[in-house]
Motif scaffolding. Sequence first.
Motif, PDB file in Angstrom:
ATOM      1  N   ALA A  76       0.838  -1.207   0.000  1.00 40.16           N
ATOM      2  CA  ALA A  76       0.000   0.000   0.000  1.00 40.16           C
ATOM      3  C   ALA A  76       0.875   1.260   0.000  1.00 40.16           C
ATOM      4  O   ALA A  76       0.629   2.201  -0.749  1.00 40.16           O
ATOM      5  CB  ALA A  76      -0.927  -0.008   1.216  1.00 40.16           C
TER       6      ALA A  76
ATOM      7  N   CYS B  85       2.794   1.703  -3.402  1.00 43.18           N
ATOM      8  CA  CYS B  85       1.874   2.100  -4.485  1.00 43.18           C
ATOM      9  C   CYS B  85       1.385   3.530  -4.299  1.00 43.18           C
ATOM     10  O   CYS B  85       1.215   4.268  -5.275  1.00 43.18           O
ATOM     11  CB  CYS B  85       0.693   1.140  -4.573  1.00 43.18           C
ATOM     12  SG  CYS B  85       1.157  -0.474  -5.201  1.00 43.18           S
ATOM     13  N   SER B  86       1.166   3.927  -3.055  1.00 37.60           N
ATOM     14  CA  SER B  86       0.713   5.296  -2.798  1.00 37.60           C
ATOM     15  C   SER B  86       1.786   6.305  -3.206  1.00 37.60           C
ATOM     16  O   SER B  86       1.499   7.307  -3.862  1.00 37.60           O
ATOM     17  CB  SER B  86       0.377   5.435  -1.308  1.00 37.60           C
ATOM     18  OG  SER B  86       0.260   6.792  -0.974  1.00 37.60           O
TER      19      SER B  86
ATOM     20  N   GLN C  87       2.167   6.525  -6.963  1.00 37.87           N
ATOM     21  CA  GLN C  87       1.025   7.219  -7.558  1.00 37.87           C
ATOM     22  C   GLN C  87       1.213   8.742  -7.517  1.00 37.87           C
ATOM     23  O   GLN C  87       0.840   9.443  -8.451  1.00 37.87           O
ATOM     24  CB  GLN C  87      -0.253   6.829  -6.814  1.00 37.87           C
ATOM     25  CG  GLN C  87      -1.507   7.430  -7.442  1.00 37.87           C
ATOM     26  CD  GLN C  87      -2.780   6.980  -6.750  1.00 37.87           C
ATOM     27  OE1 GLN C  87      -2.749   6.337  -5.698  1.00 37.87           O
ATOM     28  NE2 GLN C  87      -3.902   7.298  -7.346  1.00 37.87           N
ATOM     29  N   GLU C  88       1.820   9.224  -6.428  1.00 35.71           N
ATOM     30  CA  GLU C  88       2.074  10.670  -6.328  1.00 35.71           C
ATOM     31  C   GLU C  88       3.017  11.147  -7.424  1.00 35.71           C
ATOM     32  O   GLU C  88       2.831  12.203  -7.993  1.00 35.71           O
ATOM     33  CB  GLU C  88       2.768  10.994  -4.997  1.00 35.71           C
ATOM     34  CG  GLU C  88       1.869  11.117  -3.801  1.00 35.71           C
ATOM     35  CD  GLU C  88       2.735  11.193  -2.536  1.00 35.71           C
ATOM     36  OE1 GLU C  88       3.732  11.952  -2.539  1.00 35.71           O
ATOM     37  OE2 GLU C  88       2.415  10.466  -1.575  1.00 35.71           O
TER      38      GLU C  88
ATOM     39  N   LEU D 245       3.164   6.025   5.737  1.00 33.63           N
ATOM     40  CA  LEU D 245       2.905   7.225   4.926  1.00 33.63           C
ATOM     41  C   LEU D 245       3.015   8.498   5.750  1.00 33.63           C
ATOM     42  O   LEU D 245       3.095   9.595   5.192  1.00 33.63           O
ATOM     43  CB  LEU D 245       1.513   7.128   4.280  1.00 33.63           C
ATOM     44  CG  LEU D 245       1.393   6.044   3.202  1.00 33.63           C
ATOM     45  CD1 LEU D 245      -0.059   5.838   2.785  1.00 33.63           C
ATOM     46  CD2 LEU D 245       2.248   6.397   1.985  1.00 33.63           C
TER      47      LEU D 245
ATOM     48  N   VAL E 228      -4.957   7.519   6.687  1.00 33.36           N
ATOM     49  CA  VAL E 228      -5.536   6.968   5.451  1.00 33.36           C
ATOM     50  C   VAL E 228      -6.754   6.142   5.835  1.00 33.36           C
ATOM     51  O   VAL E 228      -6.782   5.518   6.904  1.00 33.36           O
ATOM     52  CB  VAL E 228      -4.579   6.028   4.663  1.00 33.36           C
ATOM     53  CG1 VAL E 228      -3.686   6.784   3.737  1.00 33.36           C
ATOM     54  CG2 VAL E 228      -3.782   5.118   5.581  1.00 33.36           C
TER      55      VAL E 228
ATOM     56  N   GLN F 281      -8.989   3.620   1.017  1.00 35.10           N
ATOM     57  CA  GLN F 281      -7.786   4.082   0.303  1.00 35.10           C
ATOM     58  C   GLN F 281      -6.700   3.024   0.341  1.00 35.10           C
ATOM     59  O   GLN F 281      -6.042   2.756  -0.667  1.00 35.10           O
ATOM     60  CB  GLN F 281      -7.237   5.357   0.959  1.00 35.10           C
ATOM     61  CG  GLN F 281      -7.984   6.624   0.573  1.00 35.10           C
ATOM     62  CD  GLN F 281      -7.495   7.820   1.383  1.00 35.10           C
ATOM     63  OE1 GLN F 281      -7.305   7.723   2.599  1.00 35.10           O
ATOM     64  NE2 GLN F 281      -7.292   8.939   0.714  1.00 35.10           N
ATOM     65  N   VAL F 282      -6.513   2.419   1.509  1.00 37.71           N
ATOM     66  CA  VAL F 282      -5.449   1.416   1.643  1.00 37.71           C
ATOM     67  C   VAL F 282      -5.722   0.227   0.724  1.00 37.71           C
ATOM     68  O   VAL F 282      -4.822  -0.253   0.014  1.00 37.71           O
ATOM     69  CB  VAL F 282      -5.273   0.979   3.112  1.00 37.71           C
ATOM     70  CG1 VAL F 282      -4.373  -0.248   3.220  1.00 37.71           C
ATOM     71  CG2 VAL F 282      -4.699   2.130   3.935  1.00 37.71           C
TER      72      VAL F 282
ATOM     73  N   ASP G 281      -7.441   0.247  -1.977  1.00 40.43           N
ATOM     74  CA  ASP G 281      -7.233   0.696  -3.362  1.00 40.43           C
ATOM     75  C   ASP G 281      -5.750   0.818  -3.706  1.00 40.43           C
ATOM     76  O   ASP G 281      -5.338   0.471  -4.812  1.00 40.43           O
ATOM     77  CB  ASP G 281      -7.933   2.039  -3.611  1.00 40.43           C
ATOM     78  CG  ASP G 281      -9.446   1.882  -3.675  1.00 40.43           C
ATOM     79  OD1 ASP G 281      -9.918   0.718  -3.763  1.00 40.43           O
ATOM     80  OD2 ASP G 281     -10.152   2.906  -3.612  1.00 40.43           O
ATOM     81  N   TYR G 282      -4.955   1.284  -2.763  1.00 42.71           N
ATOM     82  CA  TYR G 282      -3.498   1.352  -3.022  1.00 42.71           C
ATOM     83  C   TYR G 282      -2.956  -0.054  -3.277  1.00 42.71           C
ATOM     84  O   TYR G 282      -2.174  -0.263  -4.203  1.00 42.71           O
ATOM     85  CB  TYR G 282      -2.744   1.961  -1.839  1.00 42.71           C
ATOM     86  CG  TYR G 282      -2.940   3.449  -1.631  1.00 42.71           C
ATOM     87  CD1 TYR G 282      -3.032   4.327  -2.713  1.00 42.71           C
ATOM     88  CD2 TYR G 282      -2.998   3.986  -0.344  1.00 42.71           C
ATOM     89  CE1 TYR G 282      -3.194   5.700  -2.505  1.00 42.71           C
ATOM     90  CE2 TYR G 282      -3.155   5.352  -0.137  1.00 42.71           C
ATOM     91  CZ  TYR G 282      -3.260   6.206  -1.219  1.00 42.71           C
ATOM     92  OH  TYR G 282      -3.405   7.534  -1.003  1.00 42.71           O
TER      93      TYR G 282
ATOM     94  N   ARG H  37      -3.732  -1.113  -6.647  1.00 39.23           N
ATOM     95  CA  ARG H  37      -2.981  -0.443  -7.726  1.00 39.23           C
ATOM     96  C   ARG H  37      -1.831  -1.347  -8.162  1.00 39.23           C
ATOM     97  O   ARG H  37      -1.253  -1.160  -9.225  1.00 39.23           O
ATOM     98  CB  ARG H  37      -2.404   0.891  -7.237  1.00 39.23           C
ATOM     99  CG  ARG H  37      -3.336   2.063  -7.437  1.00 39.23           C
ATOM    100  CD  ARG H  37      -2.619   3.367  -7.148  1.00 39.23           C
ATOM    101  NE  ARG H  37      -1.487   3.634  -8.056  1.00 39.23           N
ATOM    102  CZ  ARG H  37      -1.601   4.078  -9.295  1.00 39.23           C
ATOM    103  NH1 ARG H  37      -2.786   4.348  -9.789  1.00 39.23           N
ATOM    104  NH2 ARG H  37      -0.536   4.291 -10.035  1.00 39.23           N
TER     105      ARG H  37
END
Length: 327
Positions: free
Chosen positions: A52, A55-56, A59-60, A96, A100, A104-105, A107-108, A111
């Motif tokens: 997570a 990937c987060s 993504q940024e 992070l 969160v 969101q977690v 979904d990360y 990803r």
Amino acid sequence: MKNEEKLRAAALSAVRKAAVVCRGVQAKLVDASTLEKKDKSPVTVADFASQAVVCSVLQEYFPDDGVVGEEDSEALRSDANSGLRGEVVAQAAIGLGRGVSEGQVLDYIDRGTADARAERYWTLDPIDGTKGFLRGQQYAIALALIENGEVEFGVLGCPNLELNGQAGALFVAARGSGAAVLDLWDDSDAAGQPIHVAQLTSTKEARFCESVESAHSDHSESAQIAQQLGITLEPFRIDSQCKYACVARDDASIYLRLPTRADYREKIWDHAAGKLVVECAGGRVTDVNGLDLDFTQGRSLERNRGIVATCGSVHDAVLAAVAAVRG
Ligand code: AMP
Ligand code: MG
């Protein structure tokens, strides 16, 4: 920011944040945080949280890039795993450094389910060497960028591997440049120290490394190969892609991964970052048949069997011994 600078900033930040999570979880590891995946390999809270976090961060920096990770959130979404899910969310927040939500977690994590046949994608092993992690030993967070089948950039975060007398080494390699090792926990030295493989003229002085797990690499075959090569030093057994890091910085000069099952295919996230680190440090990596690793075949190295990584000069001699022993 120039492209390579941006890659480096993203990958180092992602792996460093994930490493903080993994270190914390390993320190207070209890059996309750382990759930059995269908293939029976242990998956931990840290495994999901690490994916997570990575990937987060990716993504940024690179919102359009896909990630091919080892994990997905399916098991974690079930009612039976709500306790585990809560732990994962808490650990991801620690990594992070911000709050969160559960959604969101999850979904990360997902990803990390991108197409491994895309022109460009990242591949991630959020904890490579889960067995080592659970034993309180070595493991790695392995992240690599693949473009048109070439590994372009690779990072190995090794929380328990020693660097300058302390645990925590971060290996970085960019194709066409050298490889370097950095402090995993302290980012004040941005360049790190360049690393180089052993300069060997004969296999007799070689030390080889292999998996701790005899199910992952055939220990009796490796002993026969070592004998053929005149190697007298005991093998150095260590979990995860730390083996590639050890070859890259001359803790060992050979890494043998000898198939134990005819039907097993190596996974791309178990090798992409490590291979680049060894190559950029001056070494060579092929499969046991001497073929280049082919990253164009999806999530597995369908066209390869096992791994031989060396400091380079002895590679052909090692392949010949592997062929002689394996027949
Ligand atoms: P290591 O720490 O080098 O023993 O490797 C750990 C990795 O071995 C895991 O990430 C798995 O993906 C992989 N693995 C699982 N089963 C096998 C197998 N039968 N042969 C080779 N590798 C395997
Ligand atoms: Mg792995």
